[in-house]
Motif scaffolding. Structure first.
Motif, PDB file in Angstrom:
ATOM      1  N   ALA A 128      40.481  39.199  47.099  1.00  0.00           N
ATOM      2  CA  ALA A 128      41.465  38.797  48.124  1.00  0.00           C
ATOM      3  C   ALA A 128      42.451  37.753  47.598  1.00  0.00           C
ATOM      4  CB  ALA A 128      40.771  38.296  49.383  1.00  0.00           C
ATOM      5  N   ILE A 129      42.812  37.877  46.305  1.00  0.00           N
ATOM      6  CA  ILE A 129      43.816  37.000  45.708  1.00  0.00           C
ATOM      7  C   ILE A 129      45.082  37.830  45.481  1.00  0.00           C
ATOM      8  CG2 ILE A 129      44.442  35.618  43.687  1.00  0.00           C
ATOM      9  CD1 ILE A 129      41.431  35.110  43.259  1.00  0.00           C
ATOM     10  N   PRO A 130      46.172  37.515  46.183  1.00  0.00           N
ATOM     11  CA  PRO A 130      47.401  38.287  45.997  1.00  0.00           C
ATOM     12  C   PRO A 130      47.966  38.095  44.597  1.00  0.00           C
ATOM     13  CG  PRO A 130      47.812  36.381  47.391  1.00  0.00           C
ATOM     14  CD  PRO A 130      46.327  36.449  47.191  1.00  0.00           C
ATOM     15  N   VAL A 131      48.488  39.175  44.040  1.00  0.00           N
ATOM     16  CA  VAL A 131      49.079  39.157  42.707  1.00  0.00           C
ATOM     17  C   VAL A 131      50.497  39.714  42.771  1.00  0.00           C
ATOM     18  CG1 VAL A 131      48.914  39.987  40.322  1.00  0.00           C
ATOM     19  CG2 VAL A 131      46.826  39.470  41.610  1.00  0.00           C
ATOM     20  N   VAL A 132      51.421  38.970  42.171  1.00  0.00           N
ATOM     21  CA  VAL A 132      52.795  39.434  42.010  1.00  0.00           C
ATOM     22  C   VAL A 132      53.040  39.619  40.512  1.00  0.00           C
ATOM     23  CG1 VAL A 132      55.224  38.752  42.194  1.00  0.00           C
ATOM     24  CG2 VAL A 132      53.676  38.405  44.130  1.00  0.00           C
ATOM     25  N   ILE A 133      53.513  40.790  40.133  1.00  0.00           N
ATOM     26  CA  ILE A 133      53.772  41.120  38.731  1.00  0.00           C
ATOM     27  C   ILE A 133      55.240  40.832  38.419  1.00  0.00           C
ATOM     28  CG2 ILE A 133      53.760  42.962  36.998  1.00  0.00           C
ATOM     29  CD1 ILE A 133      50.974  42.162  37.990  1.00  0.00           C
ATOM     30  N   ILE A 134      55.501  40.202  37.262  1.00  0.00           N
ATOM     31  CA  ILE A 134      56.880  39.968  36.838  1.00  0.00           C
ATOM     32  C   ILE A 134      57.115  40.535  35.442  1.00  0.00           C
ATOM     33  CG2 ILE A 134      57.142  37.901  38.266  1.00  0.00           C
ATOM     34  CD1 ILE A 134      56.833  36.215  35.691  1.00  0.00           C
ATOM     35  N   ASP A 135      58.356  40.897  35.177  1.00  0.00           N
ATOM     36  CA  ASP A 135      58.873  41.310  33.863  1.00  0.00           C
ATOM     37  C   ASP A 135      58.447  42.702  33.430  1.00  0.00           C
ATOM     38  OD1 ASP A 135      60.391  40.652  31.380  1.00  0.00           O
ATOM     39  OD2 ASP A 135      58.409  40.868  30.477  1.00  0.00           O
ATOM     40  N   SER A 136      57.141  42.953  33.260  1.00  0.00           N
ATOM     41  CA  SER A 136      56.658  44.235  32.739  1.00  0.00           C
ATOM     42  C   SER A 136      55.696  44.882  33.716  1.00  0.00           C
ATOM     43  CB  SER A 136      55.952  44.034  31.395  1.00  0.00           C
ATOM     44  OG  SER A 136      56.840  43.575  30.410  1.00  0.00           O
ATOM     45  N   ALA A 137      55.848  46.179  33.887  1.00  0.00           N
ATOM     46  CA  ALA A 137      55.033  46.902  34.862  1.00  0.00           C
ATOM     47  C   ALA A 137      53.606  47.098  34.379  1.00  0.00           C
ATOM     48  CB  ALA A 137      55.658  48.259  35.154  1.00  0.00           C
ATOM     49  N   LEU A 138      52.688  47.237  35.332  1.00  0.00           N
ATOM     50  CA  LEU A 138      51.331  47.681  35.043  1.00  0.00           C
ATOM     51  C   LEU A 138      51.285  49.203  35.061  1.00  0.00           C
ATOM     52  CD1 LEU A 138      49.013  45.301  37.110  1.00  0.00           C
ATOM     53  CD2 LEU A 138      49.179  45.439  34.623  1.00  0.00           C
ATOM     54  N   THR A 139      50.220  49.759  34.532  1.00  0.00           N
ATOM     55  CA  THR A 139      50.016  51.196  34.573  1.00  0.00           C
ATOM     56  C   THR A 139      49.992  51.699  36.016  1.00  0.00           C
ATOM     57  OG1 THR A 139      48.496  52.973  33.945  1.00  0.00           O
ATOM     58  CG2 THR A 139      47.514  50.861  34.529  1.00  0.00           C
ATOM     59  N   GLU A 140      50.366  52.958  36.201  1.00  0.00           N
ATOM     60  CA  GLU A 140      50.439  53.534  37.551  1.00  0.00           C
ATOM     61  C   GLU A 140      49.084  53.478  38.261  1.00  0.00           C
ATOM     62  OE1 GLU A 140      52.123  57.403  37.734  1.00  0.00           O
ATOM     63  OE2 GLU A 140      54.039  56.801  36.841  1.00  0.00           O
ATOM     64  N   SER A 141      48.015  53.520  37.492  1.00  0.00           N
ATOM     65  CA  SER A 141      46.681  53.494  38.111  1.00  0.00           C
ATOM     66  C   SER A 141      46.404  52.176  38.828  1.00  0.00           C
ATOM     67  CB  SER A 141      45.599  53.736  37.052  1.00  0.00           C
ATOM     68  OG  SER A 141      45.573  52.674  36.104  1.00  0.00           O
ATOM     69  N   ALA A 142      47.189  51.132  38.520  1.00  0.00           N
ATOM     70  CA  ALA A 142      46.998  49.825  39.170  1.00  0.00           C
ATOM     71  C   ALA A 142      47.768  49.704  40.475  1.00  0.00           C
ATOM     72  CB  ALA A 142      47.434  48.705  38.215  1.00  0.00           C
TER      73      ALA A 142
END
Length: 312
Positions: A106-120
């Motif tokens: 239950a920890i929100p995550v915001v991704i910046i700069d580079s994408a994660l794999t589609e499975s994520a």
């Protein structure tokens, strides 16, 4: 559907984490040894300074290729119960399990700069980045405009398979192939090491004296590339384009060694990334993708407000 799903996940996680719960927001980048990521740090600090509830930490491995070290930093942040995470993943696959664990905690995550794999997809709440494909195409258009449509263009890249690299270098190369007869030499991967890029570029210049252009796709790579061109006495003999905007690259542009450099809104990534986490913790919905923009900086616009807002 994707936007709705992410919005629902964001709301659910905000509720389970506790609305507006004060705590640490962990900003974890690819490396702390680059001016680009230090500018992200400044943006994150600005977001924290504008409010009084949350604190933040800033960390990253010694090099962008130290992927296991970055995974450990994310795991450590989860273990100490941070309120949220802003992550620039060095590897789209390797960071996915850690991000999934954050989601399950239950920890929100915001991704910046580079994408994660589609499975994520579905395990993080928003992705903030330059549209790297569009940026790569803009650099390719400038290359064709300056170098013409025939000859060799060397591509100096950084870490193979990173999300930003796939879009930036892939779309640069695809655009050249579709819109010119320019022959691509490379790509060569520096592992984001300036000295490696310098040595690679020195070798390429020696073995390809007929190059009409060269592209360095991130800060350390472009700096090493530029220094090699200067040492070889090749300044002004080929079209040189870079990516990112530290003082070295700015000087290359001012000196005419580099025609232009594409600069991302790194400060905006840090500021907007932290603000997105704060919004999620407050129960607000954030957009699934937020474009932080890019500016092609050359001698004509380097002293404008638009360029100054992204250079560092």
């Amino acid at each position: 559907m994707r936007s709705l799903k992410i919005g629902m996940l964001a709301s659910a996680m905000a509720l389970s984490a506790g609305l507006a719960q004060a705590g640490e927001i962990a900003v974890i980048v690819k490396t702390t040894s680059s001016n680009f990521w230090q500018n992200v740090n400044k943006g994150a600090q600005a977001a924290i300074d504008a409010q009084s509830e949350h604190t933040f930490s800033f960390d990253g491995p010694a090099t962008e290729s130290a992927v296991a070290d970055q995974v450990n930093l994310v795991e450590n942040a989860i273990n100490r119960g941070v309120a949220g995470i802003v992550l620039a993943p060095s590897d789209p696959e390797a960071l996915a399990p850690a991000v999934k664990r954050a989601f399950e905690s239950a920890i929100p995550v915001v991704i910046i700069d580079s994408a994660l794999t589609e499975s994520a997809e579905g395990t993080y709440q928003s992705f903030l980045s330059t549209d790297n494909c569009a940026a790569g195409e803009e650099v390719a258009k400038r290359m064709i405009a300056e170098a013409g449509t025939e000859g060799k263009v060397a591509v100096m890249s950084y870490v193979a398979g990173v999300g930003s690299e796939i879009g930036r270098v892939g779309c640069f190369s695809d655009y050249l192939e579709a819109n010119s007869d320019l022959e691509i030499v490379g790509p060569y991967y520096s592992q984001s090491q300036m000295a490696t890029a310098l040595n690679q570029t020195t070798d390429i210049l020696a073995s390809n004296p007929d190059l009409v252009g060269i592209f360095g796709a991130n800060e350390p790579t472009a700096v090493g590339m530029g220094r090699a061109i200067m040492q070889a006495g090749k300044a002004g003999e080929l079209v040189v384009l870079g990516f990112d905007g530290n003082e070295d690259l700015q000087q290359f542009v001012r000196d005419g060694l580099m025609e232009a450099t594409a600069v991302q809104g790194s400060f905006a990534m840090g500021e907007m990334g932290v603000n997105a986490v704060i919004d999620i913790l407050s129960g607000e919905t954030v957009e699934p993708f937020i474009d932080t923009g890019v500016v092609l900086v050359d001698q004509e616009n380097i002293d404008t407000d638009e360029a100054k807002s992204v250079l560092y």
